[in-house]
Enzyme design. Structure first.
Site, PDB file in Angstrom:
ATOM      1  N   THR A  71     -11.922   1.351   4.820  1.00  0.00           N
ATOM      2  CA  THR A  71     -10.518   1.096   5.188  1.00  0.00           C
ATOM      3  C   THR A  71      -9.808   2.436   5.417  1.00  0.00           C
ATOM      4  O   THR A  71      -9.109   2.622   6.422  1.00  0.00           O
ATOM      5  CB  THR A  71      -9.803   0.291   4.077  1.00  0.00           C
ATOM      6  OG1 THR A  71     -10.431  -0.992   3.996  1.00  0.00           O
ATOM      7  CG2 THR A  71      -8.321   0.119   4.365  1.00  0.00           C
ATOM      8  N   GLN A 178     -20.817  -2.416   8.345  1.00  0.00           N
ATOM      9  CA  GLN A 178     -21.806  -3.463   8.044  1.00  0.00           C
ATOM     10  C   GLN A 178     -23.199  -3.103   8.549  1.00  0.00           C
ATOM     11  O   GLN A 178     -24.149  -3.839   8.294  1.00  0.00           O
ATOM     12  CB  GLN A 178     -21.361  -4.794   8.665  1.00  0.00           C
ATOM     13  CG  GLN A 178     -20.143  -5.416   8.006  1.00  0.00           C
ATOM     14  CD  GLN A 178     -20.440  -5.977   6.604  1.00  0.00           C
ATOM     15  OE1 GLN A 178     -21.589  -6.190   6.218  1.00  0.00           O
ATOM     16  NE2 GLN A 178     -19.384  -6.211   5.844  1.00  0.00           N
ATOM     17  N   SER A 199     -19.218   2.692   4.276  1.00  0.00           N
ATOM     18  CA  SER A 199     -18.740   2.402   2.921  1.00  0.00           C
ATOM     19  C   SER A 199     -19.915   2.142   1.988  1.00  0.00           C
ATOM     20  O   SER A 199     -20.805   1.343   2.304  1.00  0.00           O
ATOM     21  CB  SER A 199     -17.836   1.164   2.996  1.00  0.00           C
ATOM     22  OG  SER A 199     -17.315   0.864   1.732  1.00  0.00           O
ATOM     23  N   HIS A 201     -20.276   0.552  -0.893  1.00  0.00           N
ATOM     24  CA  HIS A 201     -20.522  -0.710  -1.607  1.00  0.00           C
ATOM     25  C   HIS A 201     -21.160  -1.788  -0.743  1.00  0.00           C
ATOM     26  O   HIS A 201     -21.485  -2.872  -1.220  1.00  0.00           O
ATOM     27  CB  HIS A 201     -19.250  -1.219  -2.294  1.00  0.00           C
ATOM     28  CG  HIS A 201     -18.208  -1.814  -1.404  1.00  0.00           C
ATOM     29  ND1 HIS A 201     -18.011  -3.167  -1.308  1.00  0.00           N
ATOM     30  CD2 HIS A 201     -17.278  -1.250  -0.598  1.00  0.00           C
ATOM     31  CE1 HIS A 201     -17.012  -3.416  -0.482  1.00  0.00           C
ATOM     32  NE2 HIS A 201     -16.545  -2.267  -0.035  1.00  0.00           N
ATOM     33  N   THR A 242      -8.909  15.533  -5.338  1.00  0.00           N
ATOM     34  CA  THR A 242     -10.122  15.907  -6.073  1.00  0.00           C
ATOM     35  C   THR A 242     -11.241  14.915  -5.752  1.00  0.00           C
ATOM     36  O   THR A 242     -11.023  13.703  -5.774  1.00  0.00           O
ATOM     37  CB  THR A 242      -9.833  15.890  -7.594  1.00  0.00           C
ATOM     38  OG1 THR A 242      -8.750  16.790  -7.832  1.00  0.00           O
ATOM     39  CG2 THR A 242     -11.042  16.312  -8.402  1.00  0.00           C
ATOM     40  N   CYS A 330     -12.026 -10.036   3.031  1.00  0.00           N
ATOM     41  CA  CYS A 330     -10.863  -9.179   3.272  1.00  0.00           C
ATOM     42  C   CYS A 330      -9.637  -9.953   3.716  1.00  0.00           C
ATOM     43  O   CYS A 330      -8.526  -9.469   3.655  1.00  0.00           O
ATOM     44  CB  CYS A 330     -11.194  -8.143   4.332  1.00  0.00           C
ATOM     45  SG  CYS A 330     -12.746  -7.356   4.032  1.00  0.00           S
TER      46      CYS A 330
HETATM   47  N1  PMP Z   1     -14.990  -2.632   8.138  1.00  0.00           N
HETATM   48  C1  PMP Z   1     -15.852  -3.651   7.987  1.00  0.00           C
HETATM   49  C2  PMP Z   1     -16.611  -4.154   9.184  1.00  0.00           C
HETATM   50  C3  PMP Z   1     -16.031  -4.242   6.735  1.00  0.00           C
HETATM   51  O1  PMP Z   1     -16.885  -5.255   6.594  1.00  0.00           O
HETATM   52  C4  PMP Z   1     -15.294  -3.739   5.626  1.00  0.00           C
HETATM   53  C5  PMP Z   1     -15.434  -4.356   4.260  1.00  0.00           C
HETATM   54  N2  PMP Z   1     -15.325  -5.748   4.246  1.00  0.00           N
HETATM   55  C6  PMP Z   1     -14.408  -2.675   5.836  1.00  0.00           C
HETATM   56  C7  PMP Z   1     -14.288  -2.144   7.104  1.00  0.00           C
HETATM   57  C8  PMP Z   1     -13.596  -2.097   4.716  1.00  0.00           C
HETATM   58  O2  PMP Z   1     -14.421  -1.407   3.829  1.00  0.00           O
HETATM   59  P1  PMP Z   1     -13.923  -0.929   2.404  1.00  0.00           P
HETATM   60  O3  PMP Z   1     -14.099  -2.102   1.489  1.00  0.00           O
HETATM   61  O4  PMP Z   1     -14.843   0.204   2.041  1.00  0.00           O
HETATM   62  O5  PMP Z   1     -12.517  -0.488   2.529  1.00  0.00           O
END
Ligand code: PMP
Length: 372
Positions: A71, A178, A199, A201, A242, A330
């Protein structure tokens, strides 16, 4: 409980956790401090992590800027590059299936005076190169196109789009959140991609950390960009604050593991996906329909419609035994803009669930669907 919501987030890999733990406890130094061992340890750890992330997408380590996640990376590049380039033109392009962190940022830019083109996808969920080419104007300075979609897994023709952007000197940002860790990503090969978001996670790393790849020119210089976060000048002055050493170490380890197993995991996800699709077809017959038609997709993301069934109720009912989602995590309170974009009616959207697999699953675990 069978966890099948891996596109929302993934569990931390045990080796990632092991790598992170020392930096949560004893190795607590600030990598921007100097000379003493706690600081130099932290510097070394973040520098190694940077190398692993760079290797995963094949860029130089100093083209990686650590952030709090995709994000932030999306906001940073979209706002930062458009602000820096606005004297050259004010037309910017994206698609109607982007993540909200891209779409909402484009809406914000529209409000402050940019001309925005939001390309509609076809029924398979992707834009065509011709569509992209036709959207260009002499005023176009920037495009943000996702590599693959988080709800239906569709891949856009990113290589061809990157080539068009290279020819027309358009800055291309790619949200690859993704895709990184699941499919090969090589930004040295794809010179038309100027920036990319990822990202941790989404590929067995921790939450709250990600990275932006920002391409340097032949002299090793970044393009002009306005930082999103001003301050002490960390990350080559582009992202102050930081460094979250434990998280960055986690991202590095997750990248290292993802690269090591990339081909094997890709194959495993393909096999699991085919197995589950066949199983669902055999079990539910004509009551189900798959929303993604194309083979050209991220392995392991399945969007399936159960006719006559409400997705919220289904997900709730499954929750004690199987974790799936109604769409993206999201924006789950609203009907999916992605499913609407591929032409589904509101009723069809409300019958759809997303099942997202993990390469660490076994086929047998999926047999649980037979008992429903
Ligand atoms: N872009 C895409 C295509 C995602 O699937 C996601 C997470 N659902 C994000 C951006 C946002 O990632 P983050 O959770 O690291 O902010």
């Amino acid at each position: 409980m069978l966890y099948l919501d891996n596109a929302a987030t993934t569990p931390i890999h045990p080796e990632v956790k092991q790598a992170m733990l020392p930096y949560l406890v004893d190795a607590f130094g600030n990598p921007s401090s100097k000379y003493y061992e706690l600081a130099t340890d932290a510097q070394l750890a973040t520098s190694e992590a940077r190398q692993h992330v760079a290797k995963l997408i094949n860029c130089q380590p100093d083209e990686i800027i650590f952030t709090s996640g995709a994000t932030e990376s999306n906001n940073f590049i979209i706002k930062g590059i458009t602000a820096a380039r606005s004297s050259l033109g004010k037309h910017i392009i994206t698609t109607n299936v982007e993540h909200p962190s891209v779409l909402a940022t484009f809406h914000y830019l529209q409000e402050i005076g940019f001309t925005v083109t939001i390309l509609p996808v076809n029924e398979e969920g992707c834009i065509t190169t011709q569509q992209f080419q036709e959207a260009l104007t002499p005023q176009t300075i920037f495009a943000s196109i996702q590599w693959g979609n988080n709800e239906i897994g569709t891949l856009h023709p990113i290589e061809a789009i990157a080539n068009i952007c290279l020819r027309h000197n358009i800055f291309l940002h790619c949200d690859a959140t993704q895709v990184v860790g699941k499919l090969p990503v090589d930004v040295t090969q794809l010179q038309g991609i100027n920036a990319l978001s990822l990202s941790a996670h989404k590929f067995f790393g921790p939450k709250g950390v990600g990275a932006t790849f920002l391409r340097k020119d032949q002299y090793g210089i970044f393009p002009t960009i306005t930082p999103l976060i001003h301050g002490g000048g960390q990350e080559q002055g582009l992202r102050s604050g930081t460094l979250a050493v434990h998280n960055i170490v986690g991202l590095g380890k997750a990248s290292e593991i993802a690269l090591q197993h990339l081909a094997q995991h890709q194959h495993k996800l393909d096999v699991l996906e085919q197995y589950l699709i066949t199983l669902l077809r055999d079990t539910f017959g004509e009551h189900i329909h798959f929303n993604h038609h194309s083979k050209h997709k991220i392995p392991g993301i399945i969007s399936v419609r159960f006719s006559g069934i409400n997705n919220e109720l289904l997900v709730k009912k499954l929750a004690p035994i199987i974790a799936v989602s109604t769409g993206s995590a999201c924006s789950s309170s609203q009907p999916s803009h992605v499913l609407a974009a591929i032409g589904l009616s509101l009723d069809e959207i409300r019958q759809t669930i997303r099942i997202s697999l993990s390469p660490y699953l076994d086929k047998e675990a999926l047999d649980l669907f037979k008992t429903l």
